[in-house]
Every structure is written in C-alpha cells, then in structure tokens.
Design a protein around this motif. Structure first.
Motif, PDB file in Angstrom:
ATOM      1  N   ILE A 105       0.811  -1.212   0.000  1.00  0.00           N
ATOM      2  CA  ILE A 105       0.000   0.000   0.000  1.00  0.00           C
ATOM      3  C   ILE A 105       0.850   1.271   0.000  1.00  0.00           C
ATOM      4  O   ILE A 105       2.015   1.265   0.394  1.00  0.00           O
ATOM      5  CB  ILE A 105      -0.953   0.041   1.221  1.00  0.00           C
ATOM      6  CG1 ILE A 105      -0.166  -0.121   2.527  1.00  0.00           C
ATOM      7  CG2 ILE A 105      -2.031  -1.022   1.086  1.00  0.00           C
ATOM      8  CD1 ILE A 105      -1.014   0.039   3.792  1.00  0.00           C
ATOM      9  N   LEU A 106       0.219   2.342  -0.456  1.00  0.00           N
ATOM     10  CA  LEU A 106       0.734   3.701  -0.314  1.00  0.00           C
ATOM     11  C   LEU A 106      -0.110   4.382   0.763  1.00  0.00           C
ATOM     12  O   LEU A 106      -1.333   4.230   0.780  1.00  0.00           O
ATOM     13  CB  LEU A 106       0.608   4.469  -1.623  1.00  0.00           C
ATOM     14  CG  LEU A 106       1.242   3.840  -2.861  1.00  0.00           C
ATOM     15  CD1 LEU A 106       0.905   4.661  -4.106  1.00  0.00           C
ATOM     16  CD2 LEU A 106       2.747   3.701  -2.697  1.00  0.00           C
ATOM     17  N   VAL A 107       0.543   5.132   1.634  1.00  0.00           N
ATOM     18  CA  VAL A 107      -0.151   5.740   2.770  1.00  0.00           C
ATOM     19  C   VAL A 107       0.087   7.245   2.759  1.00  0.00           C
ATOM     20  O   VAL A 107       1.219   7.700   2.932  1.00  0.00           O
ATOM     21  CB  VAL A 107       0.344   5.152   4.111  1.00  0.00           C
ATOM     22  CG1 VAL A 107      -0.481   5.707   5.264  1.00  0.00           C
ATOM     23  CG2 VAL A 107       0.289   3.627   4.092  1.00  0.00           C
ATOM     24  N   ILE A 108      -0.962   8.013   2.526  1.00  0.00           N
ATOM     25  CA  ILE A 108      -0.860   9.465   2.606  1.00  0.00           C
ATOM     26  C   ILE A 108      -0.928   9.871   4.083  1.00  0.00           C
ATOM     27  O   ILE A 108      -1.861   9.492   4.802  1.00  0.00           O
ATOM     28  CB  ILE A 108      -1.993  10.150   1.818  1.00  0.00           C
ATOM     29  CG1 ILE A 108      -1.873   9.802   0.333  1.00  0.00           C
ATOM     30  CG2 ILE A 108      -1.967  11.657   2.032  1.00  0.00           C
ATOM     31  CD1 ILE A 108      -0.626  10.330  -0.336  1.00  0.00           C
ATOM     32  N   CYS A 109       0.076  10.624   4.519  1.00  0.00           N
ATOM     33  CA  CYS A 109       0.174  11.022   5.928  1.00  0.00           C
ATOM     34  C   CYS A 109       0.213  12.541   6.037  1.00  0.00           C
ATOM     35  O   CYS A 109       0.571  13.239   5.084  1.00  0.00           O
ATOM     36  CB  CYS A 109       1.453  10.465   6.551  1.00  0.00           C
ATOM     37  SG  CYS A 109       1.651   8.675   6.411  1.00  0.00           S
ATOM     38  N   ASP A 110      -0.149  13.056   7.214  1.00  0.00           N
ATOM     39  CA  ASP A 110       0.190  14.433   7.523  1.00  0.00           C
ATOM     40  C   ASP A 110       1.096  14.450   8.750  1.00  0.00           C
ATOM     41  O   ASP A 110       1.273  13.430   9.415  1.00  0.00           O
ATOM     42  CB  ASP A 110      -1.032  15.336   7.659  1.00  0.00           C
ATOM     43  CG  ASP A 110      -2.031  14.875   8.686  1.00  0.00           C
ATOM     44  OD1 ASP A 110      -1.835  13.809   9.288  1.00  0.00           O
ATOM     45  OD2 ASP A 110      -3.026  15.602   8.910  1.00  0.00           O
ATOM     46  N   ALA A 111       1.699  15.608   9.026  1.00  0.00           N
ATOM     47  CA  ALA A 111       2.828  15.668   9.954  1.00  0.00           C
ATOM     48  C   ALA A 111       2.531  16.553  11.165  1.00  0.00           C
ATOM     49  O   ALA A 111       1.930  17.623  11.038  1.00  0.00           O
ATOM     50  CB  ALA A 111       4.067  16.187   9.222  1.00  0.00           C
ATOM     51  N   TYR A 112       3.001  16.075  12.330  1.00  0.00           N
ATOM     52  CA  TYR A 112       2.734  16.741  13.605  1.00  0.00           C
ATOM     53  C   TYR A 112       4.003  16.786  14.457  1.00  0.00           C
ATOM     54  O   TYR A 112       4.924  15.980  14.276  1.00  0.00           O
ATOM     55  CB  TYR A 112       1.638  15.994  14.373  1.00  0.00           C
ATOM     56  CG  TYR A 112       0.293  16.011  13.693  1.00  0.00           C
ATOM     57  CD1 TYR A 112      -0.706  16.888  14.087  1.00  0.00           C
ATOM     58  CD2 TYR A 112       0.023  15.148  12.624  1.00  0.00           C
ATOM     59  CE1 TYR A 112      -1.942  16.912  13.464  1.00  0.00           C
ATOM     60  CE2 TYR A 112      -1.209  15.169  11.989  1.00  0.00           C
ATOM     61  CZ  TYR A 112      -2.188  16.052  12.416  1.00  0.00           C
ATOM     62  OH  TYR A 112      -3.408  16.079  11.778  1.00  0.00           O
TER      63      TYR A 112
END
Length: 430
Positions: free
Chosen positions: A146-153
């Motif tokens: 899979i490809l996983v779109i993430c956001d950053a914190y």
C-alpha cells in the motif's frame, strides 16, 4: 533484444559492442547465457535469471526481484508512508513492513522522520510524527502492498506549519459543510522536462518548437511529447484507487493534464497528492523531470494551472444557479486571501493572457476562460451545476484550495454593505 524496463545504470552490467564475443566477459557472466542449437547466436534466458538486454548494451537482473510475489511466503506487506516536504510542494516517502494487510489508516502505526533533513524542524529537535490518513494500492510493488498518505505533527500533537491537511479536515468536518456535501473536480496540469537541461520534453535543446496551436489534445511525433508517461500514470492511478477521471495533452508542447474527481471534501486533496506522488515515481523511472511550476517557459506560452471545479448540494439542485452566484459574490470579496494561498509564482501565470484573468482583478463569466471564475454553458442552461475556479496554480496545495472554497462559500458571511457593493460591481443580481 528486448528493452529493459528499469533504467538504473548503477545496477546494470555493460556488454561490448559485439555481444556474442565471449572474450571480454567473465566466466560468471557467460554462464548466465546459453545458446539455442537451432538458432546460432541467439540468446536464451537461463532458468536462474531472466536476462534483459537493452539497446544501449546493458544487462539487468533486477526485474525478477522487483516483480517477486512474496505473498505465498509471508502475510507481511510493505507500506510506503508519503508526506509533503518543507517546500510545501515536494513529496517524500519511506517504507516499513506491516505484519498483515490492512483496510483502514487507523490500523497503521504512527511513524516519525527527521524533519531537519526536509526543512521542517530544527536539528536539535528534529523528530516529526507521521499520522496515516489515507490508503491506496501500490502499483509499483503490487500485491497487497500500500501507499499511505500522511500528515505531519510535532511530538506534542500540533500540526507543523506545512501540514495544510489538518486545517482542511477541520473545515470539512464542520456540520454545516458536511450537510452541503462539497464536490471537487481538480484539473492538474504539469510539464515534463528533459533531464540535465531542464527544457521541455520534445523541444529542441536551447531552441523553440513551432507556436502553440497543434499541440492541445494532438497526436503525432511532432505534436505529442510524453504520452507514454501520461498513459502509464493514468493506469497507475486507476490501479491505486485514485478517482482519476481523464487526461489530455495541453496547449504548450510537453505539458499534460489529468483530472481527479468528483471527490467529496478532504478526499480531493488526498487523491491529488497521491496522484502527484505516482507521477513523480513514473517520471523518475522514465528519466524525465516533472515540474509543477506555473510558468515554466516565459513568453508566448501557456502556463500551468490547477483549475478547481466546485459545487455544493444546493448548487446541484433546482435553483442552484442562484446559489452559485452567491458563492461567486463571496469569492470576489475574498479574492486577495485566495490568491495568496493559490500557489507560488502564480503572478507569472495570471497575466490576463493565455486563458487567464489578471491576478489583480476578480471576474466571472459564462464559458469565458479568461475569467477568475468560469460557469459552463450547461450549468447556465440547466439552472444548476458547478463553478470552475481558474485561479489556482499547478503547484497549489489541494488541501488549502478546497478548504478555502468551502470556507468562503459555506462558512464565511460578508457584511450586508460589502455584499451589496460586490453584487452591483459584478452584476450578479442577487
């Protein structure tokens, strides 16, 4: 000889000009070939390796491993965690092994990366945390990978400044926005460049092709440059589960477009970012450079935009044209706020020429591609439909643009005085 799919020369072995002369080859290399008695001089793939020789005289033995199906031997999968880098337009990624296939981002662990190496954190406190947000099938590794779109914190749970998804998610989770079911259709234009010289694909190096005219949706070796990349990207998006709806060659030669949508809410940004990542990977394999610069070539050449088509449930219902005109009024009053968030270098593109409006003036019209906001003839005729915001640049952040459109047209309310003045100026008759 068959041409190699993988172009990386650092893993390839060189052959001499006469590939059939054994003297320059080591015994180990020669043993990987066998000759068919019935066809003198023909090469036969050994059972141990699949030999793939390219036109430039190289051998590649990685293809078998790259296409290796590991599913009969393990339940583990590879997840490629993808995030947006410090420039706000670059995509970064790294891989990790997951113990079994997953169906939802909540099943995936958070991860971290070195933000000091991406321009997103200082060296003395460089850890940035990745939150998985959306999953797509991996067309490069196949299987259940899979490809996983993430956001950053930050480690404290605060979104870092380049995390535009967090703000958009807040807007799209507002009950008033949810009830209006915002749809988006995003037209992503991009330009393909020759490596090293950074000049458009198909153009004579240091010179110019014929003027614009024959290239838009054209066919032929003298008009269409990069079709294989566009087609490969199209199929990769369909495989991944991206809601891609079409592609076409653009007005400037070497420039292409793909469309994603209709997508609801935050999904639009997730799908565009994943589609951009796939395009980066495909151009990487093709040895071509991708640019999202809104005006890659100065002069009498079209720029590259990311036109964003938008509608709400009331716009799509009977009487929706009046709702569209009210939305246009709101957009006119926040023109500067939108322009400031619609991409870097957009002032080089929005000149009032080459199918654009001036960056300094808001305008709208039916079927007019020289306006800030275009309404289609079908929408006018049906009295309902959607509007097209033609201002966003090709390098815009889709989370920012979609979130702003929803905020301005659904959540934001202008003063009565400002509304009356804008209505008079734009002749909206609202």
């Amino acid at each position: 000889m068959a041409q190699c799919l993988a172009p990386s020369v650092q893993w390839q072995m060189r052959l001499t000009k006469n590939a059939m002369e054994p003297s320059p080859m080591t015994s180990k290399m020669w043993n990987s070939f066998s000759l068919k008695p019935s066809r003198k001089g023909a090469l036969k793939t050994s059972t141990k390796f699949r030999i793939c020789a390219s036109a430039n005289g190289t051998i590649n033995r990685l293809e078998g491993l790259l296409n290796l199906d590991v599913s009969p031997y393990t339940d583990k999968i590879i997840a490629e965690y993808i995030w947006i880098g410090g420039s706000g337009t670059d995509v970064r990624s790294k891989s990790r092994t997951i113990s079994k296939p997953v169906e939802h981002p909540s099943e995936l662990p958070k991860w971290n990366y070195d933000g000091s190496s991406t321009g997103q954190a200082p060296g003395e406190d460089s850890e940035v945390i990745l939150y998985p947000q959306a999953i797509f099938r991996d067309p490069f590794r196949g299987g259940k990978n899979i490809l996983v779109i993430c956001d950053a914190y930050t480690p404290q749970g605060e979104p870092i400044p380049t995390n535009k998804r967090a703000k958009a998610a807040e807007i799209f989770s507002d009950p008033k926005v949810v009830s209006q079911v915002p749809w988006f259709g995003i037209e992503q234009e991009y330009t393909l460049l020759q490596p090293n010289v950074k000049w458009p694909l198909g153009w004579p190096v240091g010179a110019y092709p014929g003027p614009q005219g024959p290239y838009y949706c054209g066919a032929g070796a003298d008009k269409s440059f990069g079709r294989d990349i566009s087609d490969a990207h199209y199929k990769a998006c369909l495989y991944a589960g991206i809601n891609i709806s079409g592609t076409n060659g653009e007005v400037m030669p070497g420039q292409w477009e793909f469309q994603v949508g209709p997508s609801v809410g935050i999904e639009a940004g997730d799908h565009i970012w994943c589609a951009r990542y796939l395009l980066e990977r495909i151009t990487e394999q093709a040895g071509v450079v991708l640019t999202l610069d809104p005006k890659p070539i100065e002069g009498d050449w079209n720029g590259a935009g990311c036109h964003t088509n938008y509608s709400t449930k009331p716009m799509r219902e009977d009487g929706g044209f009046e709702v569209i005109k009210k939305a246009i009024l709101n957009l006119s009053l926040r023109h500067k706020e939108h322009i400031s968030a619609y991409g870097e270098g957009n002032e080089r593109r929005l000149t009032g020429k080459h199918e654009t409006a001036s960056i300094n003036t808001f305008s709208w019209g039916v079927a007019n591609r020289g306006c800030s906001i275009r309404v289609g003839r079908d929408t006018e005729k049906a009295g309902k439909g959607y509007l097209e915001d033609r201002r966003p640049a090709s390098n815009m952040d889709p989370y920012t643009v979609t979130g702003l459109l929803a905020e301005t047209t659904i959540l934001w309310e202008p003063t009565l005085e400002a509304e009356a003045l804008a209505a008079q100026k734009l002749a909206l008759n609202v």
